[in-house]
Write a protein that holds these residues in place. Structure first.
Motif, PDB file in Angstrom:
ATOM      1  N   GLU A  20      26.892  69.000 -26.338  1.00  0.00           N
ATOM      2  CA  GLU A  20      26.530  68.857 -27.750  1.00  0.00           C
ATOM      3  C   GLU A  20      25.683  70.037 -28.219  1.00  0.00           C
ATOM      4  O   GLU A  20      25.823  70.517 -29.351  1.00  0.00           O
ATOM      5  N   ALA A  21      24.792  70.516 -27.330  1.00  0.00           N
ATOM      6  CA  ALA A  21      23.929  71.647 -27.692  1.00  0.00           C
ATOM      7  C   ALA A  21      24.763  72.915 -27.904  1.00  0.00           C
ATOM      8  O   ALA A  21      24.552  73.655 -28.877  1.00  0.00           O
ATOM      9  N   LEU A  22      25.694  73.189 -27.016  1.00  0.00           N
ATOM     10  CA  LEU A  22      26.527  74.380 -27.154  1.00  0.00           C
ATOM     11  C   LEU A  22      27.365  74.316 -28.430  1.00  0.00           C
ATOM     12  O   LEU A  22      27.497  75.311 -29.155  1.00  0.00           O
ATOM     13  N   ASP A  23      27.929  73.145 -28.700  1.00  0.00           N
ATOM     14  CA  ASP A  23      28.725  72.970 -29.910  1.00  0.00           C
ATOM     15  C   ASP A  23      27.870  73.180 -31.161  1.00  0.00           C
ATOM     16  O   ASP A  23      28.298  73.826 -32.126  1.00  0.00           O
ATOM     17  N   GLU A  24      26.638  72.674 -31.137  1.00  0.00           N
ATOM     18  CA  GLU A  24      25.751  72.798 -32.296  1.00  0.00           C
ATOM     19  C   GLU A  24      25.320  74.239 -32.520  1.00  0.00           C
ATOM     20  O   GLU A  24      25.259  74.710 -33.664  1.00  0.00           O
ATOM     21  N   ILE A  25      25.027  74.973 -31.443  1.00  0.00           N
ATOM     22  CA  ILE A  25      24.644  76.378 -31.590  1.00  0.00           C
ATOM     23  C   ILE A  25      25.779  77.176 -32.221  1.00  0.00           C
ATOM     24  O   ILE A  25      25.569  77.964 -33.155  1.00  0.00           O
TER      25      ILE A  25
END
Length: 299
Positions: A128-133
């Motif tokens: 989720e963090a990678l997608d959000e960045i």
């Protein structure tokens, strides 16, 4: 003979802010024109706060407090504020950090010539963090990534975040502080030594060690970063000890120092005002060095 106290005008919040702004402008020969939207590199004398925060919309007075932030920046001659928004409780879950970043994007739309956004994520929710960045940087125009203390920066769970930031050519502002005891509320806080280790693993990364004046042993932090040339030092924080800027310039070099406030606005301006450095060095710290990081994304 000491001066007669009756001849000294009282200091108010307004006069303090105005005098601080005027002094920085005079010391650094900066006219502090309000930066227009577009390529910030066109403004050689721009003043950029590398470390700011917007207020969570769960706070009933968030609109007023955000307006106050812009107003104080105006008075102090700060052209741009690089801001993130943190969840009230941490560790943050994906819903929480996505909501914060959406609100930062809204602020960027309201203040397109003033607010630049850091994408705040918790690396523990890696996918989720990678997608959000990627969404924030590529889709919303965010300028960097903000990591807090959910994981120490040398934890392997952080590595994919760093690798994506390298790919996207954006800096990571990492919460840090070297304490002589482990703060119970921050058991996984990173320090300058951890960031130096991460920098050695990823020499292509653009890392910013947050708020050297935020508490803890600032002298240790400066020396720990001596041999980590891809770590910039954020000079923000509420601690007003003498000699921080001078030691950092001596040990790290002026080109690795970034002006920041982390909401301690007059302290942030004041330490640059008081620093025993020449005008060119102050101008680099106030904006030129941060511009160099921003231009890497543009290139």
């Amino acid at each position: 003979m000491p001066p007669d106290d009756r001849t000294i005008p009282p200091i108010t919040r307004r006069t303090l802010l105005q005098s601080s702004a005027a002094a920085v402008v005079g010391a650094s020969q900066i006219a502090a024109p309000r930066a227009a939207a577009g390529d910030p590199s066109k403004h050689a004398n721009i003043v950029i706060d590398c470390h700011g925060h917007l207020h969570h919309h769960g706070q009933p007075d968030w609109e007023r407090r955000d307006r106050d932030l812009i107003e104080v920046a105006d008075r102090l001659g700060i052209d741009r504020l690089c801001c993130s928004m943190l969840t009230p409780r941490r560790p943050a879950d994906p819903e929480g950090f996505r909501r914060c970043n959406a609100w930062v994007a809204e602020a960027m739309s309201r203040h397109p010539d003033r607010v630049l956004g850091y994408c705040y994520v918790n690396p523990g929710h890696q996918a989720e963090a990678l997608d959000e960045i990627r969404r924030c940087v590529e889709g919303r125009g965010f300028m960097g990534v903000k990591l807090y203390n959910e994981h120490r920066c040398t934890d392997p769970v952080v590595f994919p975040i760093v690798e994506l930031a390298i790919e996207l050519r954006v800096p990571i502002l990492h919460h840090a502080g070297h304490m002589h005891f482990v703060p119970p509320e921050q058991p996984l806080i990173s320090d300058g030594g951890h960031l130096a280790d991460l920098a050695r693993r990823y020499p292509e990364a653009m890392l910013i060690c947050a708020h050297v004046c935020g508490g803890g042993d600032w002298e240790w932090t400066i020396k720990a970063l001596r041999h980590a040339p891809n770590v910039m030092l954020d000079l923000s924080g509420s601690v007003i000890d003498d000699g921080v800027v001078e030691l950092a310039a001596e040990v790290l070099g002026v080109d690795r120092l970034l002006f920041g406030c982390d909401m301690s606005m007059t302290a942030g301006i004041g330490r640059i005002r008081a620093a025993r450095l020449d005008d060119e060095a102050k101008a680099r710290i106030l904006g030129t060095n941060m511009l160099a990081l921003l231009k890497r994304r543009a290139s």
